[in-house]
Design a protein around this motif. Sequence first.
Motif, short mmCIF file in Angstrom:
data_model
loop_
_atom_site.label_atom_id
_atom_site.label_comp_id
_atom_site.label_asym_id
_atom_site.label_seq_id
_atom_site.Cartn_x
_atom_site.Cartn_y
_atom_site.Cartn_z
N LEU A 98 0.83 -1.37 -0.08
CA LEU A 98 0.14 -0.01 -0.08
C LEU A 98 0.79 1.34 0.07
O LEU A 98 0.58 2.03 -0.63
CB LEU A 98 -1.01 -0.03 1.33
N VAL A 99 2.03 1.07 0.71
CA VAL A 99 2.78 2.39 0.81
C VAL A 99 3.56 2.74 -0.56
O VAL A 99 3.37 3.79 -0.83
CB VAL A 99 4.03 2.14 1.80
N SER A 100 4.05 1.40 -1.14
CA SER A 100 4.67 1.62 -2.40
C SER A 100 3.55 2.16 -3.56
O SER A 100 3.80 3.04 -4.51
CB SER A 100 5.27 0.37 -2.96
N THR A 101 2.25 1.73 -3.13
CA THR A 101 1.41 2.16 -4.35
C THR A 101 1.06 3.56 -4.20
O THR A 101 0.65 4.36 -5.18
CB THR A 101 0.11 1.27 -4.25
N ALA A 102 1.19 4.04 -2.98
CA ALA A 102 0.50 5.45 -2.78
C ALA A 102 1.76 6.47 -3.17
O ALA A 102 1.24 7.31 -3.77
CB ALA A 102 0.31 5.63 -1.18
N VAL A 103 2.83 5.97 -2.97
CA VAL A 103 4.06 6.91 -3.60
C VAL A 103 3.86 6.84 -5.05
O VAL A 103 4.24 7.76 -5.56
CB VAL A 103 5.45 6.30 -2.89
N GLY A 104 3.79 5.79 -5.55
CA GLY A 104 3.66 5.47 -7.24
C GLY A 104 2.58 6.67 -7.55
O GLY A 104 2.73 7.24 -8.66
N VAL A 105 1.63 6.57 -6.96
CA VAL A 105 0.36 7.47 -7.52
C VAL A 105 0.63 8.92 -7.29
O VAL A 105 0.57 9.89 -8.10
CB VAL A 105 -0.99 7.33 -6.77
N ILE A 106 1.37 9.36 -6.11
CA ILE A 106 1.83 10.65 -5.81
C ILE A 106 2.86 11.26 -6.41
O ILE A 106 2.93 12.20 -7.09
CB ILE A 106 1.82 11.08 -4.42
N VAL A 107 3.99 10.50 -6.40
CA VAL A 107 5.33 10.96 -7.12
C VAL A 107 5.38 10.43 -8.53
O VAL A 107 5.89 11.46 -9.34
CB VAL A 107 6.56 10.05 -6.04
N PHE A 108 5.29 9.22 -8.96
CA PHE A 108 5.09 9.01 -10.12
C PHE A 108 4.05 8.94 -11.08
O PHE A 108 4.12 8.58 -12.24
CB PHE A 108 5.82 7.43 -10.53
N HIS A 109 3.01 9.57 -10.62
CA HIS A 109 1.67 9.71 -11.37
C HIS A 109 1.28 8.52 -12.00
O HIS A 109 0.66 8.50 -12.82
CB HIS A 109 1.92 11.02 -12.18
N GLU A 110 1.01 7.52 -11.36
CA GLU A 110 0.50 6.06 -11.80
C GLU A 110 -0.81 6.20 -11.61
O GLU A 110 -1.41 6.74 -10.55
CB GLU A 110 1.26 4.82 -11.01
N THR A 111 -1.75 5.52 -12.56
CA THR A 111 -3.00 5.56 -12.42
C THR A 111 -3.54 4.73 -11.39
O THR A 111 -2.97 3.44 -11.34
CB THR A 111 -3.82 5.36 -13.74
N VAL A 112 -4.69 4.77 -11.12
CA VAL A 112 -5.30 3.95 -10.05
C VAL A 112 -6.98 3.54 -10.57
O VAL A 112 -7.23 4.50 -10.85
CB VAL A 112 -5.21 4.26 -8.61
N THR A 113 -7.06 2.22 -10.62
CA THR A 113 -8.37 1.85 -11.16
C THR A 113 -9.42 1.88 -9.97
O THR A 113 -9.09 1.66 -8.64
CB THR A 113 -8.36 0.33 -12.00
N VAL A 114 -10.47 1.55 -10.28
CA VAL A 114 -11.61 1.30 -9.52
C VAL A 114 -11.44 0.23 -8.43
O VAL A 114 -11.52 -0.10 -7.38
CB VAL A 114 -13.03 1.23 -10.00
N LEU A 115 -11.04 -0.96 -9.02
CA LEU A 115 -10.53 -2.31 -8.58
C LEU A 115 -9.41 -2.30 -7.45
O LEU A 115 -9.45 -2.94 -6.48
CB LEU A 115 -10.29 -3.49 -9.91
N GLN A 116 -8.66 -1.33 -7.90
CA GLN A 116 -7.59 -1.11 -6.95
C GLN A 116 -8.13 -0.31 -5.81
O GLN A 116 -7.42 -0.75 -4.68
CB GLN A 116 -6.32 -0.41 -7.55
N MET A 117 -8.94 0.49 -5.87
CA MET A 117 -9.47 1.55 -4.79
C MET A 117 -10.15 0.24 -3.80
O MET A 117 -10.24 0.54 -2.59
CB MET A 117 -10.03 2.38 -5.27
N ILE A 118 -10.82 -0.57 -4.55
CA ILE A 118 -11.66 -1.56 -3.85
C ILE A 118 -10.80 -2.61 -3.12
O ILE A 118 -11.03 -2.94 -1.64
CB ILE A 118 -12.53 -2.20 -4.56
N GLY A 119 -9.58 -2.77 -3.62
CA GLY A 119 -8.63 -3.47 -2.80
C GLY A 119 -8.01 -2.71 -1.69
O GLY A 119 -7.82 -3.63 -0.68
N VAL A 120 -7.70 -1.60 -1.88
CA VAL A 120 -7.32 -0.79 -0.76
C VAL A 120 -8.11 -0.83 0.53
O VAL A 120 -7.89 -1.18 1.68
CB VAL A 120 -6.92 0.69 -0.99
N VAL A 121 -9.39 -0.63 0.07
CA VAL A 121 -10.59 -0.64 1.10
C VAL A 121 -10.78 -2.26 1.99
O VAL A 121 -10.63 -2.23 3.25
CB VAL A 121 -11.93 -0.60 0.72
N LEU A 122 -10.60 -3.14 1.02
CA LEU A 122 -10.78 -4.46 1.59
C LEU A 122 -9.43 -4.98 2.32
O LEU A 122 -9.58 -5.44 3.54
CB LEU A 122 -10.89 -5.43 0.31
N LEU A 123 -8.34 -4.21 1.90
CA LEU A 123 -7.00 -4.69 2.72
C LEU A 123 -7.20 -4.00 4.13
O LEU A 123 -6.62 -4.68 5.18
CB LEU A 123 -5.77 -3.97 1.98
#
Length: 292
Positions: A98-123
């Motif tokens: 989750l930490v790596s994913t958050a940094v990827g979104v903020i720093v590297f501007h990686e896209t996040v899909t709906v399924l990935q957001m659902i995965g975060v909530v489930l995690l």
Amino acid sequence: MTLSIILAISNNLLLHGFANRGLRGLGDVLLYNALVSCVWIALLLPMSGIFTDGISTAALLWGILYGSVTALFLLSKMQAMASGPVSITSFIGCSSLLVSTAVGVIVFHETVTVLQMIGVVLLIAALFLSVSPKSSQSKKSWKFWCALFFLCSGSTGIIFKLHQASDVADEIGTMMLAAAVTSAALFALSSVLISKKTCGGLPRVPRRALLFALACGIVSCGYNRLNITVSGQLPSIVFFPMFNGAVILGASLLAAIIFREKLSRGQRSGMLLGIVSLLLASGSVDGILKIF
């Protein structure tokens, strides 16, 4: 990848099996980790090429950064594995995705899909179920060490990605050697200071612990060295879920066999939900759906 997973699982089981036996307190624990870092130095020194090529300033700075984070990572992982169940502790550490994913979104501007957001909530839900406050298999300090283990594990992954995207991506050996020297120095100095303050003397490690320090040093250095290279060669959508998921499943299965760990129904549900949520959060399900 397979070798890295095997080494990571072995490290988790070794730390839990050792369980800090023979160590009198934090000073001895820090000295033990200094010895583990010395094993890293012994392994990396002949492979680093530092005697022929030297080390660049950038690689040295990356090494100092990685070594400082590694010192906290090794300490928190050792304490978490020694004070709680292997399966749940492994899951929490691997959830640092989750930490790596958050940094990827903020720093590297990686896209996040709906399924990935659902995965975060489930995690988050899976972590709540897994970290059972009624668990009799963990000590009071376990949750603190797990939280630190989670953050340090995520930070390590971020450093791997940033280093492999830098101009000194090929200087892995010298960077890791600088990191090992940094962590060994930090551990040794802090162990002496804390032991003098708490025990009134120097720290010590019993002879039996030396074998565990040697084994832990070999396997931890091995899988971290492999992961730096593999993380740069494979996309995150492949590397993180495969490595983290395999470590969780492998450590849980072997811990149940070797240490006869028993998990509550809620913890088992949390583990299963956590594996599914990791696949969703990492984007693996999105990748599979694109194939079809």
